[in-house]
Write a protein that holds these residues in place. Structure first.
Motif, PDB file in Angstrom:
ATOM      1  N   MET A 471       0.840  -1.200   0.000  1.00 13.69           N
ATOM      2  CA  MET A 471       0.000   0.000   0.000  1.00 13.69           C
ATOM      3  C   MET A 471       0.872   1.246   0.000  1.00 13.69           C
ATOM      4  N   VAL A 492      -7.454   2.935   0.981  1.00 14.25           N
ATOM      5  CA  VAL A 492      -7.063   1.593   0.574  1.00 14.25           C
ATOM      6  C   VAL A 492      -8.312   0.740   0.433  1.00 14.25           C
ATOM      7  N   GLN A 496      -6.751  -4.869  -0.522  1.00 14.99           N
ATOM      8  CA  GLN A 496      -5.417  -4.473  -0.074  1.00 14.99           C
ATOM      9  C   GLN A 496      -5.241  -4.706   1.423  1.00 14.99           C
ATOM     10  N   THR A 499      -4.804  -8.382   2.153  1.00 11.95           N
ATOM     11  CA  THR A 499      -3.470  -8.816   1.737  1.00 11.95           C
ATOM     12  C   THR A 499      -2.416  -8.376   2.747  1.00 11.95           C
TER      13      THR A 499
END
Length: 836
Positions: A471, A492, A496, A499
């Motif tokens: 990110m 975000v 994301q 993850t």
């Protein structure tokens, strides 16, 4: 002569005589005429060229994608158990021929969707003009002005975004369709491809699904009900929203009467009929199940194969994915249940998105892009939003642990303090408690100590750690302390965040998110097979372990994520962002989050409105997202082998018998000794050489048993018990010679009585109590809030802190927010601040 010359000059000099003035006016008129003429000619030429470009562009797109107009050999999506999930080309529909479509049914759709359908050539110039005026007034693209032909072009070739370039392309394809197809063909294809809600495409299947009727047997009120659906299939289908459907049906009937298709008597009769939904009727097809996941997998297939989307959908491929059907169904069911979402004041629903992935290999198990997601819809799982305090582990705690200078027990400062003009505030019921451990700070989501920590380690370390986790932040605007609390320029996405948290769950190693395992061609050939890239160590294992330990505390009493707890270990973090609307004094929220992981899977939940304004805000905090996480994960993981954060997952099947393993311990007994304040335990010893015993314990609030004692004989004492708690115990025998541990004994429970902490009454001889001695700050004990977050224990003096002054209004989307412990909800101060 001189005088006459002067008089003549005065009469005939340039620009002064009547004749000269007339010549000058004529010259100016000619200039204006030629200017307007050439400008008009240029405009005509540009219009002709533009129109030709529109036509050529549409013809080019249509020529390159003619297969889309046909129902070709469908590619098929399979789940992780190799069960068929979706057929990509032929959606859940039944095609009708033009002669099967009743005239009144065609009239209903034309009156509602495109009253000049028979007269335009794909583009409704009058409608476009009206739309432009409305867009200018609203300062955004609010009016569609799409003809039936344009809608068909959009459904076949484009997405749903309202942008100028998409509209221009849509118009060009519409013109090309009109040039190559008749009106009857266009209308028939439109009615066969349009979406009618509940996974139903095409008017023929819609008539069967909603009314159990053939097209030829449809009544006027049913035709009008079907024509009402396409404007908003989720809101106007009669099965799910009968009242809204009835109101929209009335609009359709009025349009039909106004345009001369029906009489007033027909309108009134059709308007009065009440829809009775069919019971247990199914389309008999599952080809449209799990549309978010299917669309995402198709995009991934396009990327990994280099083929076009049409080639993927119509190529007869077999696409095997990591989809867990049970998990995806659990997500779909939860998002279809309105009880899991706040009720909106109008037809814009509170939305959400969720991603579930296996952090061991990065495979995506389930994904949903919103409530009532339609094919090629807006996938909110990939849309950036402000993360609030769910970002704290990424920009503050994680990088601090990574330096090696801090651990979960390190003492931070939770003080009211400004850093230049940035003044973070706690919103906990008890603010600014001074020294606080890192574990307690993240558990209670304290803001002041989080910002203090980032300031100590440096913003650059927070930025770098976020980038490592996938990110990258804005290089210009995100170099400030507000990123500690999730105040970001762009935000975000749930994907994301899932993850990033997967790295904490995966011992600090990277994961490669993916949905596709392999793709086979129509002939069985191997078109593509997923190969995992080599993982990177994004952080020390010690960092990941410490973060997991701290994030587990968030779900315990006093933490903000209590509502996310399920029947297995969970680590996670809540997040909330305040509305950020200038001039609005409200504690309502823009975004709420919960991101968490079990030893097996990681999941991210976001909830909010697509368009935030004064009427569309969330009244509740992140407890709603935490509850949704719990609701989904409890069902999604019911068949997943249960593991722990310090042991490998265990299967549900019993382990094979071990040779020479000790036998099971019998007769485990336990009792609490009030005088000694300990638990005495005993059991029947096992005969044999080298036998010792291992005692395991689980407190009432814990999900896992922990090994607490080793004993050489048949008895032991547990000194580390707390008043008011209950504990479960079991014991195993251990053979040191074979290094084998026996089967656990039967479990027992021991209750520890509570202790009355009320101070004794003051002696009657003492009119006033003696003053309580004051300890220096570093020696003052930190009082602990009760599980509900309210009130101090009766034997502790109240902590007096000054009431913080709310910070000035700030722009939305780039500033931090606050949350506090207790029931998982957060409260905030300061308009425009993002909160956890």
């Amino acid at each position: 002569m001189t005088e006459q010359r002067k008089k003549g000059e005065s009469r005939k000099g340039p620009g002064t005589t009547a004749k000269g003035r007339k010549r000058s006016k004529t010259s100016r008129k000619r200039k204006w005429f030629y200017g307007l003429f050439f400008a008009g000619a240029l405009a005509v030429i540009c219009a002709i060229v533009g129109y030709l470009l529109v036509i050529l562009n549409g013809e080019r797109i249509l020529a390159a994608n003619r297969d889309v107009l046909l129902r070709g050999d469908s590619s098929v999506i399979y789940d992780s158990s190799n069960n068929k999930v979706a057929s990509l080309a032929s959606v859940n529909s039944q095609d009708a021929q033009f002669n099967e479509l009743p005239k009144m049914l065609r009239d209903a759709f034309i009156a509602t969707e495109d009253q000049r359908f028979e007269n335009h050539s794909g583009i409704d110039v009058i409608g476009i003009g009206r739309a432009i005026v409305k867009d200018i007034i609203a300062r955004s693209a609010v009016e569609g002005a799409s003809t039936i032909t344009q809608q068909l072009a959009r459904n076949l070739f484009l997405n749903q975004d309202k942008t100028f370039f998409r509209k221009a392309t849509e118009a060009s394809i519409a013109v090309a369709l009109e040039n190559q197809m008749s009106k009857d063909e266009i209308l028939t294809m439109y009615l066969n491809r349009i979406y009618f809600g509940n996974g139903v495409y095409g008017v023929k299947l819609a008539a069967k699904y909603y009314f159990n009727s053939s097209l030829e047997d449809l009544k006027l009120w049913q035709m009008a009900s079907l024509a009402a659906i396409p404007k908003a299939p989720s809101y106007y289908n009669p099965k799910d929203e009968p009242e809204d459907s009835l109101q929209r049906r009335s609009v359709v009937l009025k349009l039909m009467q106004d345009q001369g298709y029906i009489t007033e008597a027909q309108r009134n009769e059709a308007k009065a009929i009440v829809y009775k939904p069919l019971e247990n009727y199914s389309t008999g097809s599952n080809r449209n199940k799990f549309m978010t996941y299917v669309d995402f997998a198709v995009k991934e297939a396009v990327k990994v194969t280099g083929k076009t989307e049409d080639q993927i959908r119509l190529g007869g491929f077999k696409i095997y994915t990591s989809l867990n059907a049970n998990a995806q169904q659990a997500v779909e069911d939860a998002f279809n249940d309105p009880k899991n979402f706040e009720e909106s004041s109008d037809d814009q629903k509170a939305q959400g998105a969720m991603v579930i992935m296996d952090h061991a290999d990065g495979s995506i198990k389930a994904m949903i892009g919103g409530r009532d997601y339609v094919r090629k819809g807006w996938n909110r799982a990939t849309v950036p939003r402000q993360p609030g305090s769910s970002f704290k582990p990424i920009t503050a705690y994680g990088p601090a642990l990574e330096t090696g200078d801090y651990d979960m027990n390190s003492i931070l400062r939770d003080d009211k303090k400004c850093y230049g003009d940035y003044c973070p505030t706690d919103s906990n019921r008890v603010k600014y408690i001074g020294p606080v451990s890192m574990s307690q700070s993240i558990k209670e989501s304290r803001n002041a100590s989080t910002v203090w920590l980032l300031n100590e380690i440096g913003v650059s370390k927070g930025v770098a750690f976020s980038e490592k986790l996938g990110m990258p932040l804005d290089k210009k605007n995100d170099r400030n302390l507000s990123i500690a609390l999730g105040g970001l320029t762009t935000g975000v996405s749930p994907l994301q965040m899932a993850t990033a948290y997967s790295a904490f769950a995966n011992d600090g190693k990277s994961v490669d998110t993916h949905t596709i395992d392999r793709i086979e061609g129509p002939d069985g050939s191997n078109i593509y097979e997923y190969k995992s890239p080599k993982s990177e160590q994004l952080m020390k294992e010690e960092t990941a372990d410490a973060m997991t330990a701290m994030l587990q505390e968030v779900l315990k009493p006093g933490g903000t994520g209590l509502n996310a707890a399920i029947d297995r270990p969970v680590a996670g973090k809540t997040g909330t962002t305040q509305h950020g609307i200038p001039g609005l004094s409200s504690s309502s929220n823009r975004d709420v989050w919960f991101v968490g992981y079990t030893p097996e899977w990681t999941a991210a939940v976001w909830m909010g409105y697509d368009k935030t304004d004064k009427q569309h805000l969330l009244k509740k905090g992140s407890s709603t997202a935490a509850s949704l996480f719990s609701t989904v994960m409890e069902k999604a993981m019911k068949d997943v082998p249960r593991g722990s954060f310090d042991r490998a997952p265990q299967t549900n099947e019993p382990p094979p018998e071990q040779k020479n393993a000790p036998e099971q311990v019998k007769d485990l007994r336990g009792a609490y000794d009030e005088n000694s304040m300990l638990v005495s335990l005993s059991w029947t010893p096992i005969s044999g050489e080298g036998i010792s015993y291992r005692l395991y314990r689980k407190a009432s609030m814990e999900a896992e048993y922990t090994r607490v004692l080793d004993a050489a004989t048949g008895e032991a004492t547990d000194l580390s018990v707390a008043p008011g708690m209950s504990y479960e115990y079991y014991v195993t025998a251990y053979n040191s010679a074979t290094d084998q541990e026996g089967v656990p004994s039967a479990k027992i429970a021991v209750e520890i009585p509570g202790v009355d902490l009320s101070p004794p009454p003051l002696p009657s001889s003492s009119p006033t109590p003696s003053p309580t001695p004051t300890l220096p700050p570093e020696e003052s004990p930190l009082p602990t809030l009760p599980p509900d977050g309210g009130g101090w224990p009766s034997n502790e003096p109240p902590l007096t802190t000054p009431t913080p002054t709310p910070p000035p209004d700030q722009p939305a989307g780039g500033l931090p927010g606050e949350e506090g412990p207790g029931n998982g909800d957060e409260a905030a101060e300061g308009a425009g601040f993002d909160r956890p």
